[in-house]
Design a protein around this motif. Structure first.
Motif, PDB file in Angstrom:
ATOM      1  N   ARG A 115       0.939   6.848  12.963  1.00 12.15           N
ATOM      2  CA  ARG A 115      -0.437   7.475  13.680  1.00 12.15           C
ATOM      3  C   ARG A 115      -1.179   7.963  12.652  1.00 12.15           C
ATOM      4  O   ARG A 115      -2.682   7.764  12.768  1.00 12.15           O
ATOM      5  N   ILE A 116      -0.703   8.527  11.562  1.00 11.42           N
ATOM      6  CA  ILE A 116      -1.717   9.368  10.671  1.00 11.42           C
ATOM      7  C   ILE A 116      -2.420   8.077   9.926  1.00 11.42           C
ATOM      8  O   ILE A 116      -3.547   8.414   9.611  1.00 11.42           O
ATOM      9  N   GLU A 117      -1.526   7.161   9.283  1.00 13.79           N
ATOM     10  CA  GLU A 117      -2.398   6.111   8.739  1.00 13.79           C
ATOM     11  C   GLU A 117      -3.293   5.332   9.668  1.00 13.79           C
ATOM     12  O   GLU A 117      -4.255   4.964   8.883  1.00 13.79           O
ATOM     13  N   GLU A 118      -3.171   5.045  10.765  1.00 14.28           N
ATOM     14  CA  GLU A 118      -4.094   4.346  11.704  1.00 14.28           C
ATOM     15  C   GLU A 118      -5.140   5.151  11.814  1.00 14.28           C
ATOM     16  O   GLU A 118      -6.228   4.757  12.125  1.00 14.28           O
ATOM     17  N   ALA A 119      -5.168   6.419  11.885  1.00 15.05           N
ATOM     18  CA  ALA A 119      -6.414   7.237  12.027  1.00 15.05           C
ATOM     19  C   ALA A 119      -7.073   7.848  10.847  1.00 15.05           C
ATOM     20  O   ALA A 119      -7.967   8.303  10.625  1.00 15.05           O
ATOM     21  N   GLY A 120      -6.632   6.982   9.545  1.00 11.68           N
ATOM     22  CA  GLY A 120      -7.293   7.100   8.226  1.00 11.68           C
ATOM     23  C   GLY A 120      -6.720   8.237   7.548  1.00 11.68           C
ATOM     24  O   GLY A 120      -7.553   8.605   6.525  1.00 11.68           O
ATOM     25  N   GLY A 121      -5.878   9.093   7.916  1.00 12.95           N
ATOM     26  CA  GLY A 121      -5.275  10.244   7.030  1.00 12.95           C
ATOM     27  C   GLY A 121      -4.832   9.771   5.645  1.00 12.95           C
ATOM     28  O   GLY A 121      -4.350   8.596   5.605  1.00 12.95           O
ATOM     29  N   VAL A 122      -5.272  10.327   4.564  1.00 11.88           N
ATOM     30  CA  VAL A 122      -4.719   9.977   3.286  1.00 11.88           C
ATOM     31  C   VAL A 122      -3.315  10.871   2.786  1.00 11.88           C
ATOM     32  O   VAL A 122      -3.298  12.149   2.471  1.00 11.88           O
TER      33      VAL A 122
END
Length: 495
Positions: A115-122
């Motif tokens: 979910r973090i990666e899908e939302a663009g989180g680094v």
């Protein structure tokens, strides 16, 4: 809004996203500044198990391009994030903080990470934990000792020890830990953080278990809400997960009100360590802030018993004993000695006793929900004591007092109710003191709104000034060209 340190690493996630949208900051520049903080502090703090700065820079560059097009991938696009080592990341070993364990290497990332990666989180990397997550400190047979950014002589708390150190120390604003009896909120109280153990099932896990939750460790309620809105998106791998709920606008631009709320104030857990006087005074002062805001504050009697606490501890020991017995004799010797003694103490406990322990946990669930149902919120200490020496595995040291420090936190794991921590004061010698704010089942939004309100109304002497290194005079916050990677040990972990 500049941070007192004068650097982007001290900004909240909500401030970073606003700056990205305005074109005032770049995700690449922010990452480089965070890396500079890590390089300065990590040799002492010891927060990371596995750093992925090359991958993080690639993610930051992709984010920079999306913001340039006005097409962010999600609400945390370009924001630096860490996750605890027991939240699977594809290809990253998961040793559970234990030198005796042969680490599992997952082939797929956990729901939280996806979910973090899908939302663009680094994602910067994976943070450390103590052996099997069964200590409330940063002491690990594999990682050594993780230390507080406030004072390296002090504990971070645990078991989300690395996440807590990273959050307080300026390794970016968003960090995810896990909590089965207090492991998010205990670093919260001993590091001054705003954290949330969400309702059971709110954040999908790939290994759900009785009482276990994953949630945010941050420096503000608004950041905790922002991160929760991302990681609470559903995933079919968690058969216990709650139906989807739109948490994207949890907090209004201005803090809400607590007027008219019925608030319980619990100052006696009914079991475990006695409450330190300084902790009591800070929590009472926080309750007075709620009362001044129009809430009705009512004393709440203890509802957990010493027997319930004993049975919960015994149940966890038996679970870890099974893991311990699965190791080779040589591997068992590498487990932290404190944990060896803790699990071997139940070697002679039989199956009937284990079932009684489980029944006792069910009784604790029932007692917690019944005692707290009349209240919109319950205020209490997070822990009965302030931060202790970093070298201690538990607040009292090496002795076996079971789980004598989690009488305020563990009930809400077992009942599945949301419970947050927020700093409400300091001891005379400067150690942080956390207020626990819990709510009715599934009311994560109500808890976060109350914490946000309190952050805006608490006195200045209860508000943390984060121990993030200031930018040296004449030193640029960001530099052109690629960030220099940190040294690694050849397996992706710290050198």
């Amino acid at each position: 809004m500049p941070h007192p340190s004068g650097r982007p690493a001290g900004l909240t996630a909500t401030e970073l996203v606003t700056a990205y949208a305005a074109g005032d900051l770049s995700p690449v520049d922010v990452l480089r500044d965070v890396v500079a903080v890590i390089e300065t502090r990590e040799p002492e703090l010891n927060a990371f198990w596995h750093l992925d700065l090359d991958t993080a820079e690639a993610a930051a560059r992709a984010s920079e391009a999306r913001w340039g097009r006005g097409e962010p991938a999600g609400p945390v696009d370009g924001v630096p994030v860490t996750v605890k080592e027991n939240l699977a990341r594809a290809g990253v070993p998961m040793p559970a903080g234990n030198a005796g364990v042969e680490p599992v290497v997952p082939v797929r990332s956990s729901p939280v990470v996806e979910r973090i990666e899908e939302a663009g989180g680094v994602i910067l990397g994976s943070t450390v934990m103590p052996d099997w997550g069964m200590l409330s400190s940063g002491v690990s047979s594999l990682h050594g000792i993780t230390r507080s950014p406030w004072d390296p002589a002090l504990t971070t708390g645990g078991s989300s020890s690395g996440a807590g150190a990273a959050a307080a120390g300026g390794y970016g604003p968003l960090h995810v830990g896990t909590d089965i009896g207090g492991s998010i909120r205990l670093p919260g109280t001993w590091l001054g953080l705003t954290t949330l153990k969400p309702s059971a099932g709110r954040v999908p896990l790939d290994a759900p278990y009785l009482g276990r939750a994953a949630g945010p460790l941050t420096r503000s309620a608004r950041d905790a809400a922002l991160l929760l809105s991302v990681i609470s998106r559903p995933d079919p791998r968690d058969w216990t997960s709650l139906p989807p709920e739109d948490l994207g606008t949890v907090l209004a631009p201005e803090p809400g009100e607590v007027r008219g709320l019925r608030v319980g104030l619990q100052l006696d857990a009914g079991c475990g360590l006695p409450l330190e006087a300084e902790v009591r005074r800070a929590v009472e002062a926080a309750a007075s802030v709620f009362e001044a805001g129009g809430a009705e504050v009512v004393p709440l009697a203890p509802f957990m018993t010493p027997r319930m606490l004993h049975d919960l501890d015994e149940f966890w020991r038996l679970r870890s004993l099974a893991d311990f017995d699965a190791l080779s004799p040589e591997a068992r010797e590498r487990v932290l000695p404190f944990i060896q003694r803790w699990v071997l103490a139940v070697r002679d406990v039989d199956g009937t006793s284990a079932l009684r322990d489980y029944a006792s946990i069910m009784a604790l669930q029932q007692a917690t929900v019944a005692a707290t149902e009349p209240f919109d919120l319950v205020l209490s200490p997070v822990a009965p004591v302030a931060a202790f020496a970093a070298e201690r595995p538990m607040p009292w040291g090496e002795d076996d007092l079971g789980m004598a420090h989690i009488g305020f936190t563990a009930p809400y794991n077992m009942s599945g109710q949301p419970a947050a921590s927020v700093n409400c004061g300091f001891t005379a010698d400067g150690r942080t003191i956390g207020l626990q704010v819990s709510g009715r089942r599934f009311d994560d939004v109500g808890v976060l709104r109350a914490v946000d309100w309190y952050e805006h109304h608490r006195p200045a002497d209860a508000s943390p000034c984060w121990p993030i290194p200031a930018v040296e005079q004449g030193m640029p916050v960001a530099t052109a060209g690629p960030a220099e990677p940190l040294a690694t040990d050849g397996r992706g972990g710290r050198a």
